[in-house]
Enzyme design. Structure first.
Site, short mmCIF file in Angstrom:
data_model
loop_
_atom_site.label_atom_id
_atom_site.label_comp_id
_atom_site.label_asym_id
_atom_site.label_seq_id
_atom_site.Cartn_x
_atom_site.Cartn_y
_atom_site.Cartn_z
N ASN A 44 33.76 25.61 45.19
CA ASN A 44 33.27 26.98 44.69
C ASN A 44 31.97 26.23 44.98
O ASN A 44 31.11 25.46 44.91
CB ASN A 44 33.90 27.08 43.40
N HIS A 55 34.20 31.31 47.31
CA HIS A 55 35.19 30.91 45.75
C HIS A 55 35.47 29.77 46.83
O HIS A 55 35.48 28.94 47.90
CB HIS A 55 36.09 32.04 45.93
N GLU A 57 38.37 29.65 48.70
CA GLU A 57 39.20 29.38 49.39
C GLU A 57 38.40 30.11 50.26
O GLU A 57 38.26 29.67 51.84
CB GLU A 57 40.11 31.03 49.33
N SER A 81 44.78 30.04 41.17
CA SER A 81 45.46 31.06 41.73
C SER A 81 44.30 32.33 41.85
O SER A 81 42.70 32.22 42.23
CB SER A 81 45.45 31.91 40.63
N CYS A 83 41.51 35.29 43.80
CA CYS A 83 41.05 36.25 43.21
C CYS A 83 41.55 37.28 44.39
O CYS A 83 41.47 37.50 44.89
CB CYS A 83 39.82 36.27 42.84
N CYS A 86 39.85 36.37 47.51
CA CYS A 86 40.37 35.35 48.30
C CYS A 86 41.57 35.96 49.09
O CYS A 86 42.09 35.25 49.83
CB CYS A 86 40.20 34.41 47.74
N ASP A 147 32.38 34.15 37.56
CA ASP A 147 32.51 33.74 38.82
C ASP A 147 33.49 34.96 38.36
O ASP A 147 34.01 35.17 39.95
CB ASP A 147 32.91 32.32 39.05
#
Lengths: 151, 151
Positions: A44, A55, A57, A81, A83, A86, A147
């Site tokens: 991130n 982020h 990913e 986990s 978002c 992503c 975020d």
């Protein structure tokens, strides 16, 4: 979890620790091919680069650069986990497998959408992932809320 | 379509033309507040920056930088039919309104997911958007397929 996953999670954790030590959000990510080749890794960058879209990913996908469609289709992405952004990136490139370090500290709901598209989702219960995130959220709640698009 | 939308679409089209003239994918995007303030603008950067994630919408969000949650919540984003990643970014930041220049040349299916989350989706039938995209897809089909995760 296979041995390649263990390598992938360690790379993601190294990225997360790096980000935490820089004062950033401690979410790292790795993208590995089915035979264990490291395609990309990142973390991130909200705080470090004032970025609302990097982020973990997205940073790992950026690090991998332009890949042919087929390369994504035997890859595994390891992160937290995901978002909705992503999750959408994983679906865009038809990445078939996602390993999540933990989803106790926070869960953005992406797992269900991934599974409904046939993506294999493996959720671990990694203690270091939990500790890093819990510490960050406790110390910097405003940055974390920003975020995830919350007030 | 209100006059602010017309400004937003012209900014997105200017970005799309710029990208096309650079040999890139001609998708531009603008992010405007409800009172017409330009929060951000950008265009697809796959070819220019070897980026797999800087679609038009992501580039405009990056250009806007870090914003408080409330700023996104009265904004409108103007672009093309959003892919799953850009759809997810719109949902992450709870942007309530999306204006799409056209969705005849291609449609990624994001409109339905946006609507199911209560996002207002306005689809125009802009001739210049259609011409730019059709020309690019005809001339560079491999780059276009790569951008949408296809073989």
């Amino acid at each position: 979890m296979c041995s390649i996953d263990q390598v992938g999670i360690q790379i993601a954790l190294t990225q997360a620790r790096k980000s935490f030590n820089e004062g950033g959000i401690p979410i790292g990510c790795s993208l590995l091919s089915v035979n264990g080749a490291i395609l990309g890794a990142g973390h991130n960058q909200r705080i470090q680069k004032s970025s609302p879209t990097l982020h973990g990913e997205i940073a790992a996908l950026e690090d991998a650069g332009r890949l042919k469609a087929g390369v994504y289709r035997d890859a595994t992405i390891k992160s937290s986990s995901p978002c909705s952004m992503c999750t959408g990136a994983i679906l865009l490139y038809k990445i078939p497998r996602v390993v999540i370090g933990e989803n106790k500290t926070f869960s953005m709901g992406g797992e269900d959408l991934l599974k409904s598209h046939g993506v294999e989702v493996v959720v671990l219960d990694n203690e270091e992932c939990k500790e890093l995130m819990a510490k960050f959220i406790r110390e910097k709640p405003e940055e974390w809320n920003e975020d995830i698009g919350e007030e």
